[in-house]
Design an enzyme around this catalytic site. Structure first.
Site, PDB file in Angstrom:
ATOM      1  N   GLY A  45       0.895  -1.279  -0.053  1.00  0.00           N
ATOM      2  CA  GLY A  45      -0.097   0.128   0.025  1.00  0.00           C
ATOM      3  C   GLY A  45       0.919   1.086  -0.072  1.00  0.00           C
ATOM      4  N   GLN A  50       2.950   9.794   1.331  1.00  0.00           N
ATOM      5  CA  GLN A  50       4.196   9.123   1.237  1.00  0.00           C
ATOM      6  C   GLN A  50       5.033   9.456   0.010  1.00  0.00           C
ATOM      7  OE1 GLN A  50       2.164   5.229   2.358  1.00  0.00           O
ATOM      8  NE2 GLN A  50       4.191   5.147   3.377  1.00  0.00           N
ATOM      9  N   CYS A  96       5.668  -0.133   7.661  1.00  0.00           N
ATOM     10  CA  CYS A  96       5.578   1.298   6.876  1.00  0.00           C
ATOM     11  C   CYS A  96       6.737   1.672   6.252  1.00  0.00           C
ATOM     12  CB  CYS A  96       4.841   2.231   7.793  1.00  0.00           C
ATOM     13  SG  CYS A  96       4.362   3.574   6.879  1.00  0.00           S
ATOM     14  N   LEU A  97       6.326   1.871   4.839  1.00  0.00           N
ATOM     15  CA  LEU A  97       7.605   2.184   3.895  1.00  0.00           C
ATOM     16  C   LEU A  97       8.309   3.676   4.439  1.00  0.00           C
ATOM     17  CD1 LEU A  97       6.061   1.347   0.404  1.00  0.00           C
ATOM     18  CD2 LEU A  97       7.764   0.274   1.922  1.00  0.00           C
ATOM     19  N   HIS A 138      -4.801   1.320   7.112  1.00  0.00           N
ATOM     20  CA  HIS A 138      -3.262   1.909   7.396  1.00  0.00           C
ATOM     21  C   HIS A 138      -3.309   2.995   6.548  1.00  0.00           C
ATOM     22  CE1 HIS A 138       1.232   1.372   8.159  1.00  0.00           C
ATOM     23  NE2 HIS A 138       0.924   1.973   6.983  1.00  0.00           N
ATOM     24  N   GLU A 139      -3.640   2.791   4.968  1.00  0.00           N
ATOM     25  CA  GLU A 139      -3.192   3.646   4.107  1.00  0.00           C
ATOM     26  C   GLU A 139      -4.274   5.111   4.151  1.00  0.00           C
ATOM     27  OE1 GLU A 139      -0.869   3.610   2.537  1.00  0.00           O
ATOM     28  OE2 GLU A 139      -0.387   1.600   2.731  1.00  0.00           O
ATOM     29  N   HIS A 142      -2.975   7.330   6.773  1.00  0.00           N
ATOM     30  CA  HIS A 142      -1.921   8.317   5.985  1.00  0.00           C
ATOM     31  C   HIS A 142      -2.438   9.495   5.528  1.00  0.00           C
ATOM     32  CE1 HIS A 142       2.094   6.532   6.373  1.00  0.00           C
ATOM     33  NE2 HIS A 142       1.571   5.266   5.905  1.00  0.00           N
TER      34      HIS A 142
END
Length: 184
Positions: A45, A50, A96-97, A138-139, A142
């Protein structure tokens, strides 16, 4: 185009993103770039903040999980709104990236209903559960300016303080290009 991933400490990750007006940007190209960036970083995701864009858009692709139920879970969410969340809460270790090298347990409701636009600005209202719901939650966080670390206990946050500070300085292991927070 592969974008660098904005890492922990950048203000764009902590502010609520704005809606996208139809025709204001090429969402199809941006989605393609976001999928390419996400796959390059081995993610499932990726939200626009991000990659430094404070707009309400994220992409998901569950196929790397090698789970039969996730094989066809590839979607673009524009201007999404979670309408409700319910079901038994369950805990899962999230990463998380934007926070490379840190994974922690996060508890979330198991089901949700979401309203969103696709890349053609067609409106959808769907329900998701299990891992699909978790990836969306989660996304979605963000684009609301929330990171998974915000769900951790104060004690856990104190333990991670040094690691998080190192990420803001670029002292982290990431197999992809990162963008450090601007110095104040």
């Amino acid at each position: 185009m592969i974008y660098p991933i904005v890492v922990y400490g950048d203000a764009v990750l902590k502010k609520a993103a704005v809606d996208i007006e139809e025709g204001s940007i090429d969402v199809k190209q941006l989605a393609e770039d976001m999928f390419e960036t996400m796959h390059h970083a081995s993610g499932i995701g990726l939200a626009a903040p991000q990659i430094g864009k404070s707009i309400r858009m994220f992409v998901v692709d569950g196929s790397p999980l090698e789970d039969e139920d996730m094989a066809d879970f590839k979607k673009i969410f524009i201007n999404p709104e979670i309408l409700w969340e319910d079901g038994d809460s369950w805990t899962f270790t999230e990463g998380c990236l934007s926070i490379p090298g840190i994974r922690e347990d996060v508890t979330r409701p198991s089901r949700l209903k979401i309203n969103y636009l696709d890349e053609n600005f067609v409106e959808h209202e769907e329900e998701f559960d299990g891992m699909r719901a978790r990836i969306i939650q989660h996304e979605y966080d963000h684009i609301e300016g929330i990171l998974f670390t915000d769900y951790l206990t104060p004690f856990k946050k104190r333990i991670l303080k040094g690691k998080l500070a190192n990420i803001t300085k670029g002292k982290c292991d990431a197999d992809y290009k990162i963008k450090l927070p601007k110095k104040r």
